[in-house]
Design an enzyme around this catalytic site. Structure first.
Site, PDB file in Angstrom:
ATOM      1  N   ASN A 188       0.840  -1.211   0.000  1.00  0.00           N
ATOM      2  CA  ASN A 188       0.000   0.000   0.000  1.00  0.00           C
ATOM      3  C   ASN A 188       0.866   1.249   0.000  1.00  0.00           C
ATOM      4  O   ASN A 188       0.554   2.220  -0.699  1.00  0.00           O
ATOM      5  CB  ASN A 188      -0.934   0.012   1.206  1.00  0.00           C
ATOM      6  CG  ASN A 188      -2.173  -0.820   0.963  1.00  0.00           C
ATOM      7  OD1 ASN A 188      -3.082  -0.390   0.269  1.00  0.00           O
ATOM      8  ND2 ASN A 188      -2.188  -2.029   1.488  1.00  0.00           N
ATOM      9  N   HIS A 196      -8.432  -0.806   6.698  1.00  0.00           N
ATOM     10  CA  HIS A 196      -8.693  -2.109   7.321  1.00  0.00           C
ATOM     11  C   HIS A 196      -9.251  -3.045   6.247  1.00  0.00           C
ATOM     12  O   HIS A 196     -10.140  -2.646   5.484  1.00  0.00           O
ATOM     13  CB  HIS A 196      -9.685  -1.953   8.482  1.00  0.00           C
ATOM     14  CG  HIS A 196      -9.896  -3.226   9.217  1.00  0.00           C
ATOM     15  ND1 HIS A 196      -9.032  -3.675  10.205  1.00  0.00           N
ATOM     16  CD2 HIS A 196     -10.849  -4.186   9.088  1.00  0.00           C
ATOM     17  CE1 HIS A 196      -9.446  -4.845  10.652  1.00  0.00           C
ATOM     18  NE2 HIS A 196     -10.552  -5.173   9.990  1.00  0.00           N
TER      19      HIS A 196
HETATM   20  C1  GRF Z   1      -3.344  -4.372   4.252  1.00  0.00           C
HETATM   21  O1  GRF Z   1      -4.155  -5.438   3.862  1.00  0.00           O
HETATM   22  C2  GRF Z   1      -4.090  -3.447   5.168  1.00  0.00           C
HETATM   23  O2  GRF Z   1      -5.458  -3.466   5.002  1.00  0.00           O
HETATM   24  C3  GRF Z   1      -3.774  -3.991   6.515  1.00  0.00           C
HETATM   25  O3  GRF Z   1      -2.450  -4.456   6.414  1.00  0.00           O
HETATM   26  C4  GRF Z   1      -2.174  -4.839   5.082  1.00  0.00           C
HETATM   27  C5  GRF Z   1      -0.890  -4.199   4.674  1.00  0.00           C
HETATM   28  O4  GRF Z   1      -0.395  -4.740   3.475  1.00  0.00           O
HETATM   29  N1  GRF Z   1      -4.102  -3.043   7.529  1.00  0.00           N
HETATM   30  P1  GRF Z   1       0.856  -4.099   2.767  1.00  0.00           P
HETATM   31  O5  GRF Z   1       2.020  -4.112   3.749  1.00  0.00           O
HETATM   32  O6  GRF Z   1       0.504  -2.705   2.365  1.00  0.00           O
HETATM   33  O7  GRF Z   1       1.115  -4.973   1.590  1.00  0.00           O
END
Ligand code: GRF
Length: 188
Positions: free
Chosen positions: A14, A103
């Site tokens: 992300n 989330h």
């Molecule tokens: C995501 O699925 C987010 O919703 C959760 O943690 C995950 C993080 O994934 N809170 P990344 O590290 O961004 O791949």
């Protein structure tokens, strides 16, 4: 140019999506990444993009120096992208209405302490839910209880597994998280 700070504990997909989205957009840039894990993938993302990063522990998170460090980047928003530590009250108070979280479920379903990553998807499958999705929300002193900003949905198929559901949810996250941040920045 507005400033964003991202907090993340995991691989940072992300964080990477947000950095990419704002790279040539002129509205904002990610000026700092904060993690609590010295081996988190998000550090590689930071290094690749030449973004400074901080590794924090429970003590540093609560300290005044940490708040000073964050303030020195003058963030319009602090974005939690898979950050697994509770945000201390000191930080919440210093950045009122400026901290958002993503989330991987349709809150209020499957939120709260210990509900992250595959635990969330497992609960969705165990509950026989027909849909899941993402929630982007304000952060307050309770896990996953701040005001909801937006949600996006996906179907849960008959043969869905944790991995396939995680993939669907990540796709939603990578699309909606940067665009929701952009929307919020445009209101400021
Ligand atoms: C995501 O699925 C987010 O919703 C959760 O943690 C995950 C993080 O994934 N809170 P990344 O590290 O961004 O791949």
């Amino acid at each position: 140019m507005q400033s964003l700070i991202i907090f993340a504990s995991g691989r940072g997909s992300n964080a990477a999506a947000i950095i990419d989205y704002f790279k040539n957009n002129g509205l904002a840039k990610v000026s700092l990444i904060v993690t609590n894990k010295a081996d988190a993938g998000v550090i590689e993302v930071a290094e690749k993009e030449h973004i400074p990063f901080l590794i924090v522990n429970n003590e540093t998170l609560k300290g005044h120096l940490f708040i000073d460090q964050l303030q020195s980047y003058n963030p319009s928003l602090i974005v939690l992208a898979g950050f697994l530590k509770k945000i201390p009250d000191t930080v919440l108070q210093a950045f009122t209405n400026k901290i958002i979280n993503i989330h991987p479920s349709l809150l209020p379903k499957h939120g709260g302490k210990g509900m992250y990553g595959h635990h969330v998807h497992q609960a969705v499958l165990d509950g026989g839910d027909k849909e899941s999705g993402i929630t982007i929300h304000m952060v307050n002193e309770h896990y996953d209880e701040g005001a909801i900003i937006t949600q996006a949905r996906c179907q849960v198929a008959e043969q869905e597994t944790i991995d396939t559901l995680a993939q669907k949810v990540h796709q939603l996250e990578h699309f909606y998280f940067p665009r929701t941040i952009e929307f919020l920045l445009q209101q400021m």
